[in-house]
Write a protein that holds these residues in place. Structure first.
Motif, PDB file in Angstrom:
ATOM      1  N   THR A   7       0.829  -1.203   0.000  1.00 44.98           N
ATOM      2  CA  THR A   7       0.000   0.000   0.000  1.00 44.98           C
ATOM      3  C   THR A   7       0.858   1.244   0.000  1.00 44.98           C
ATOM      4  OG1 THR A   7      -1.643  -1.228   1.248  1.00 44.98           O
ATOM      5  CG2 THR A   7      -1.918   1.148   1.158  1.00 44.98           C
ATOM      6  N   TYR A  32     -12.418   9.393  -0.354  1.00 47.24           N
ATOM      7  CA  TYR A  32     -12.318   9.188   1.091  1.00 47.24           C
ATOM      8  C   TYR A  32     -13.351   8.153   1.506  1.00 47.24           C
ATOM      9  CZ  TYR A  32     -16.303  12.448   1.249  1.00 47.24           C
ATOM     10  OH  TYR A  32     -17.519  13.069   1.053  1.00 47.24           O
ATOM     11  N   GLU A  51      -3.296  12.311  11.924  1.00 41.77           N
ATOM     12  CA  GLU A  51      -2.404  11.496  11.091  1.00 41.77           C
ATOM     13  C   GLU A  51      -2.041  10.224  11.849  1.00 41.77           C
ATOM     14  OE1 GLU A  51       1.966  11.413   8.894  1.00 41.77           O
ATOM     15  OE2 GLU A  51       1.639  12.724  10.612  1.00 41.77           O
ATOM     16  N   VAL A 174      -7.683   1.532   9.564  1.00 39.67           N
ATOM     17  CA  VAL A 174      -6.374   1.873   8.999  1.00 39.67           C
ATOM     18  C   VAL A 174      -5.495   0.634   8.935  1.00 39.67           C
ATOM     19  CG1 VAL A 174      -4.233   3.151   9.412  1.00 39.67           C
ATOM     20  CG2 VAL A 174      -6.437   4.282   9.729  1.00 39.67           C
ATOM     21  N   SER A 176      -2.432   0.867   6.846  1.00 36.87           N
ATOM     22  CA  SER A 176      -1.136   1.312   6.338  1.00 36.87           C
ATOM     23  C   SER A 176      -0.868   2.722   6.845  1.00 36.87           C
ATOM     24  CB  SER A 176      -1.111   1.290   4.808  1.00 36.87           C
ATOM     25  OG  SER A 176      -2.062   2.210   4.286  1.00 36.87           O
ATOM     26  N   THR A 177       0.340   3.184   6.642  1.00 36.38           N
ATOM     27  CA  THR A 177       0.702   4.541   7.040  1.00 36.38           C
ATOM     28  C   THR A 177       1.464   5.215   5.909  1.00 36.38           C
ATOM     29  OG1 THR A 177       2.698   3.634   8.070  1.00 36.38           O
ATOM     30  CG2 THR A 177       0.818   4.077   9.524  1.00 36.38           C
ATOM     31  N   ASN A 179      -1.892   7.522   7.027  1.00 37.83           N
ATOM     32  CA  ASN A 179      -3.308   7.743   6.717  1.00 37.83           C
ATOM     33  C   ASN A 179      -3.784   8.933   7.537  1.00 37.83           C
ATOM     34  OD1 ASN A 179      -5.140   4.674   5.926  1.00 37.83           O
ATOM     35  ND2 ASN A 179      -3.256   5.458   5.056  1.00 37.83           N
ATOM     36  N   LEU A 187     -11.767   8.636   6.393  1.00 39.16           N
ATOM     37  CA  LEU A 187     -10.433   8.071   6.228  1.00 39.16           C
ATOM     38  C   LEU A 187      -9.875   8.466   4.866  1.00 39.16           C
ATOM     39  CD1 LEU A 187      -8.100   6.120   6.971  1.00 39.16           C
ATOM     40  CD2 LEU A 187      -9.534   4.248   6.109  1.00 39.16           C
ATOM     41  N   SER A 189      -6.228   8.552   2.372  1.00 46.17           N
ATOM     42  CA  SER A 189      -4.849   8.107   2.130  1.00 46.17           C
ATOM     43  C   SER A 189      -4.345   8.745   0.840  1.00 46.17           C
ATOM     44  CB  SER A 189      -4.794   6.581   2.011  1.00 46.17           C
ATOM     45  OG  SER A 189      -5.448   6.149   0.822  1.00 46.17           O
ATOM     46  N   THR A 192      -6.331   7.043  -2.030  1.00 49.75           N
ATOM     47  CA  THR A 192      -7.707   7.489  -2.285  1.00 49.75           C
ATOM     48  C   THR A 192      -7.747   8.926  -2.808  1.00 49.75           C
ATOM     49  OG1 THR A 192      -8.047   8.261   0.006  1.00 49.75           O
ATOM     50  CG2 THR A 192      -8.626   5.973  -0.503  1.00 49.75           C
ATOM     51  N   TYR A 196      -0.391  12.275  -3.076  1.00 46.26           N
ATOM     52  CA  TYR A 196      -0.202  13.120  -1.899  1.00 46.26           C
ATOM     53  C   TYR A 196      -0.256  14.606  -2.218  1.00 46.26           C
ATOM     54  CZ  TYR A 196       0.488   9.129   1.034  1.00 46.26           C
ATOM     55  OH  TYR A 196       0.254   7.975   1.734  1.00 46.26           O
TER      56      TYR A 196
END
Length: 214
Positions: A7, A32, A51, A174, A176-177, A179, A187, A189, A192, A196
């Motif tokens: 992920t 989201y 976070e 959650v 993974s990180t 998120n 939620l 990420s 989604t 970034y």
């Protein structure tokens, strides 16, 4: 662990290819995810922007400067919060314990960015098998003795935080990180959001949505 790394890799790829232009309209279920049931927040009347991260997560290190900028630019109606993930990994739990201990001792704001640097740039701390003695020594530069840091880390309050927030991360869904959670309801990420580059715009949209009571 493989699921987490996959992920993260996917999110990183999207970040590299994404445009900074946010979509005209964010869609629930696509950009989201709605958290059911919504989880309680800790920020009172302000919209909580949270976070989920880990010092043991290389991708969290990569996006840390972006996260710091987002935190500075959040609307006044919101407040930024961090909680460290464990995911059942001993190294992640050790770093989570260090995070909560630094927070309890009032040195987190001074040490947070330096911790990433110590792990990934200076290579002073082991990402895979950190010893708590080495972490206590790292935090001693902020005016807290190794003995006090170690004693605080073993307190009932820290143990409670570790257990409670581990359960909370599972309730968020959650896996993974990094998120992001907005007001215990949404939620987000890098995957989604479509990269970034779009995270800040999406978080601001959700903060505005919550501030308006919609």
């Amino acid at each position: 662990m493989l699921k987490v790394l996959f992920t993260l890799g996917l999110g990183l790829g999207l970040a590299a290819n994404a445009s900074a232009q946010a979509p005209a309209e964010w869609q629930e279920g696509k950009h989201y995810t709605l958290i059911e049931p919504p989880q309680a927040t800790t920020t009172g009347d302000k919209v909580e922007v949270l976070e989920v991260f880990s010092y043991a997560c290389p991708h969290c290190n990569e996006v840390a400067p972006m996260v710091a900028d987002i935190k500075k630019r959040l609307p006044a109606t919101s407040e930024f919060v961090m909680i460290p993930a464990q995911f059942g990994f001993e190294a992640w739990k050790t770093y989570a314990r260090a995070f909560y201990t630094a927070q309890a001792l009032g040195i987190l704001d001074k040490s947070h960015e330096d911790m990433f640097r110590a792990i990934y740039v200076d290579k002073k701390l082991d990402i895979r098998s950190p010893t708590f003695a080495s972490l206590a020594e790292f935090y001693s530069q902020y005016g807290v003795s190794v003995e006090d840091f170690t004693a605080t880390s073993r307190s009932f309050a820290i143990e409670t935080r570790l257990k409670r927030n581990d359960a909370l991360i599972k309730a968020y869904g959650v896996e993974s990180t990094p998120n992001f959670i907005v007001n215990g309801k949404y939620l987000v990420s890098g995957q989604t959001a479509g990269g970034y580059n779009n995270i800040e715009a999406l978080l601001n949209y959700l903060v505005a949505k919550e501030s308006a009571g919609s």
